[in-house]
Each structure stands twice: as structure tokens, then as C-alpha cells.
Write a protein that holds these residues in place. Sequence first.
Motif, short mmCIF file in Angstrom:
data_model
loop_
_atom_site.label_atom_id
_atom_site.label_comp_id
_atom_site.label_asym_id
_atom_site.label_seq_id
_atom_site.Cartn_x
_atom_site.Cartn_y
_atom_site.Cartn_z
N UNK B 3 -4.78 4.03 4.81
CA UNK B 3 -4.28 3.50 3.24
C UNK B 3 -5.54 3.95 2.60
N UNK B 4 -5.49 4.13 1.36
CA UNK B 4 -6.32 4.41 0.06
C UNK B 4 -6.93 3.49 -0.28
N UNK B 5 -8.58 3.36 -1.23
CA UNK B 5 -8.59 2.19 -2.04
C UNK B 5 -7.20 1.84 -2.94
N UNK B 6 -7.32 0.51 -3.03
CA UNK B 6 -6.79 -0.09 -4.81
C UNK B 6 -5.32 0.48 -3.93
N UNK B 7 -5.13 -0.01 -2.96
CA UNK B 7 -3.03 -0.37 -2.60
C UNK B 7 -2.92 -2.16 -2.00
N UNK B 102 -9.82 4.23 2.68
CA UNK B 102 -10.16 4.46 1.73
C UNK B 102 -11.03 2.85 2.34
N UNK B 158 2.42 -2.38 7.98
CA UNK B 158 1.65 -2.24 6.49
C UNK B 158 2.66 -3.56 5.62
N UNK B 162 1.23 -5.64 2.60
CA UNK B 162 1.71 -5.34 1.21
C UNK B 162 2.74 -5.94 0.43
N UNK B 167 -1.18 -4.00 -3.91
CA UNK B 167 -1.10 -4.00 -6.22
C UNK B 167 -0.68 -4.23 -6.94
N UNK B 168 0.78 -3.48 -6.17
CA UNK B 168 2.18 -3.25 -7.37
C UNK B 168 3.16 -4.05 -6.85
N UNK B 170 6.72 -4.21 -5.91
CA UNK B 170 7.64 -3.39 -6.05
C UNK B 170 9.22 -3.79 -5.15
N UNK B 174 13.12 -1.99 0.06
CA UNK B 174 13.24 -0.23 0.22
C UNK B 174 12.05 0.13 0.56
N UNK B 175 10.81 -0.65 -0.18
CA UNK B 175 9.87 -0.35 1.09
C UNK B 175 10.01 0.00 2.27
N UNK B 178 12.75 2.02 3.95
CA UNK B 178 12.31 3.82 3.54
C UNK B 178 10.73 4.09 4.95
N UNK B 179 10.25 2.89 5.26
CA UNK B 179 8.42 3.38 5.95
C UNK B 179 9.45 3.43 7.21
#
Lengths: 122, 231
Positions: B3-7, B102, B158, B162, B167-168, B170, B174-175, B178-179
Amino acid sequence: MTMTKRNKAFLLIGLLAALLLAGGVSYYASDSPDGLNRVAADKGLDQQAKDHAAEDGPLAGYSVKGVGNERLSGGLAGVAGVGITLLAGTGLVYVVRRRNAGSLRDDDGDDPGRAGLAGQHR
Amino acid sequence: MHVPDGFFDVPVSVGGGVVAAGGVALCLRGAHRELDDRTAPMAGLVAAFIFAAQMINFPVASGTSGHLLGGALAAILVGPYTGALCVAVVLLVQGVFFADGGLTALGINMVDMSLVTVLVGYAVFRGLLRVLPSTRKSVVASSFVAALVSVPAAALSFVLLYAVGGTTDVPLGQVATAMLGVHILIGIGEAFMTALTVASVMATRPDLVFGARHVLPTLELRTTPATVGGS
């Protein structure tokens, strides 16, 4: 800790395998985004994503900064990573082992004196 | 799956860090019960090997790749506590030196890829060994299934995180679909790489496989004076 010849040979072969993977085979790895990055891009999870704080580091992105040849740059970064991880992992284990050696008795994982001693280190 | 920063928002990032720190502390305490003359030198190698293997992204679907997570493999080879520490070391090195994962997401990455894969992978591994016959084949087969299950488990972890602090906004269903879908495919790759590695070690040094100890008690090293000089 005692280390027999057989153990040394095994560790050496394992290390060579790791170096071969990171230093050589990694060049042929897929460049496609991984599962998480792909789903994140498809579904918009990454809209607030930020750049990595260490993105300008000498090994960022699994390439050595300043080395133009892609195969060499990636291979060297992989070898460096194996070395750093080996040192960090071995160092951590050594510290945990020392903590173990400081307890009252060894070999018996259920030694009641150990939990207290381990706690003093923090 | 780094996971990057900002998620993730600040509370969940901090929470992930706290859980990861607690998990590492627990593992430090548990690891010394697993570390003996055989496993201790193995642990550093396992960490280095997982770092190397994680560089090998393999294609799983059009335009998508995956790589080994290694939690199940590490737990089977050196024990669950030590194994989780090995993966945590890999994630730390990747985040600090390679800008992979991140730094604010390090806790979340450790929870998903170290704690969850080890917990789920090792539980599946031990559960299967309990019902399968005590053979080398069972150890390899159990490691295959354990690795396979551990990857979608990490993906699900994850998605759950989330759902709490992404942060978004969604469509989470669906996520999740897909994951899970893509990480079942990656899990198959994880299963083959894990089983291949465990089978290789089982073939040469079964006494170095932590998870096979209860299965192969007759393989304890014995020293007999009669064999001195012969090898």
C-alpha cells in the motif's frame, strides 16, 4: 550457536538462490502493476495517493541511481536488497537469541522466569 | 500488495501502526521459543530469500501481475513468530530503501502481508497436517493450500481496512470482488512457489523445516560414535 558444515552449505546455497533471483531473474519479472495497484487504478482507490517520501533514494524503485544500464541497475539493487535484508534479519534474530540466553534456563520454552526478563528489555 | 502513502486516513494508518507494533512485540517474545541452533541461522536467510522472491512479479491476468508474499512460507520454515518477523523486516527494508510501500502505510502493510498471511497460512497448514497422514507429501501439500489461502486473506484484510479508513469513497463490494478475484490467481502462484521451496528443503534438510517437526519426529539428528570419519 553451533554451525555444522552441512548447515553452512545449506545456507550458502540458499543465499546464492536469493542472489540469483534478485540479481538476475528479477530482470525478467513482469512490469505490469500488481493486483492491488491494478484494482486501485480501476476502482479509484488511489485518487489521494501520495509520492513516496524516499522516492529519490539511491535504491528507490529497485534500481541503483546513476547506473544507466537497466539490467545492471536492477540487478545491483536486488543484490543490495538481499544483503540489507540478510543483515537486518540476522541481526534481529541475534538480539532475540541474546535475550533468550539471558534467561534463567535455556532449551525450555516454558520457563516462567523468561517473560519477566524479556519484558525488562523494553 | 504494498500500500502506498495516501490510501488510508490518519486514524487507520496510526491504528495499523499500533497493531503492527503490538504484533512485532508479541513475535519478538514468541520467536525465542522457536529459535534454536537450526532455525536461528535460517531466519536471516528466509528474510533475504523472501525479499528476492518478491522482486519476481509474475503475470496473472492481462496487464496485472503478482508476487510472493511469503508469510506462509516463512511460518512453515522457521515458525510463525519468527516468520512474521522475517516478513516484517522485508517490508521495512522495502519501504525505507526501495520506496516500495508507503512509510505511513508500513503498519497496514505489516498487518496485511505479515500478520494476516502468517496467522491464516500457519493455521491452515497445521490444521491440514492434523488430518493428513504424517508424510513429507502431506507437508508439501499443506504448504500449497496454506499459501493459496493466505493471499486472498491478506487481500480481504486490506479491503476491510479500506472500508474503515480509505481516503476515497469507492464501491466496496466491487473492490472486494476484484481484490479477491485477482488475489486468488496470485495465490495460486504463491502456492506453487511456496510448495516448491518447502519441497526442496524437505528433500535436502527436512530437519530445517519448523512446520514438519511434529510430522517427522524420527528425523531428529543423532550422533553415533560409529559414524566418525564417514560421511
